[in-house]
Design a protein around this motif. Structure first.
Motif: not given
Length: 251
Positions: A222-245
């Protein structure tokens, strides 16, 4: 996150160490250190922070749900400080930047607006009746070439527009179910949260194709939001209704 119950509505990469996180239920934004795993600064807001984007390197803009306002925030080192508030014509959902300006999405016409950081409207996108293009444009992002990308939860579409809000292309696929968070790796690599499918979808506009990049077996649920960080080529994903990334390496 150090909060027992929270809903991460959106996030932005501020620096190599810190993330700016919208905490929905608690009506606040937090500046979080990735290395130390703790909150560096937090700011209480007058509405639920739905979306966030960086404005340059030292400011951010946050849409406040059901208030018809955008809160600008100054980022001073590890401290968040309120800046001015922009009054909008409707309740705002998505937000991104286009050059020195902001682009916002609404749940009614005008569906999109380009505005200055002083609130002056530069461009609007209207379409109603048989020509209505959007239904639920929850998220918007900007690719490196300056084009805009909108995910529409209601229509299960991704729309590409130019900086004047002219539609360039529209994309859909059976893989795209309840699209939410959207971020651009390059102008030809657009990542989308396919919430109902429990997956991250990779859209490649040049070939008009979509493929599943990560799925439930990779820990996507249930992925809700995400962002890409080009300097490290990493994707940060926040699922729905959780306290984790969740963090993934993009290769």
């Amino acid at each position: 996150m150090d909060t027992e119950e929270c809903y991460i509505n959106d996030l932005a990469v501020v620096s190599q160490d810190s993330l700016l996180v919208c905490i929905g239920y608690e009506l606040k934004v937090e500046l979080v250190s990735r290395q130390m795993g703790k909150v560096l600064s937090q700011l209480d807001l007058e509405g639920e922070p739905w979306r966030v984007c960086l404005v340059g390197s030292s400011r951010a803009a946050v849409t406040l749900g059901r208030t018809q306002k955008v809160q600008l925030i100054k980022i001073k080192g590890n401290t968040l400080v309120k800046d001015k508030v922009l009054d909008m014509s409707h309740s705002v959902w998505g937000i991104t930047t286009s050059g020195d300006n902001l682009v916002v999405t609404y749940m009614e016409q005008p569906w999109l607006e380009v505005i200055t950081t002083d609130g002056k409207v530069l461009h609007q996108f209207h379409s109603t009746g048989e020509t209505q293009h959007f239904k639920s444009p929850y998220f918007i992002t900007t690719s490196p070439d300056g084009t805009l990308w909108v995910s529409d939860h209601g229509n299960n579409t991704i729309t590409k527009l130019d900086a004047s809000l002219t539609i360039l292309q529209t994309f859909t696929s059976p893989l795209l179910q309840w699209p939410h968070g959207i971020t651009a790796v390059t102008e030809d690599e657009i990542l989308v949260c396919s919430k109902r499918n429990n997956s991250l979808v990779l859209l490649q506009p040049s070939t008009n194709t979509m493929s599943t990049l990560l799925g439930k077996d990779d820990g996507i649920e249930s992925p809700h939001s995400l962002i890409y960080f080009p300097q490290e080529r990493k994707i940060f994903v926040a699922p729905s209704y959780t306290d984790s990334i969740n963090v993934f390496k993009f290769t």
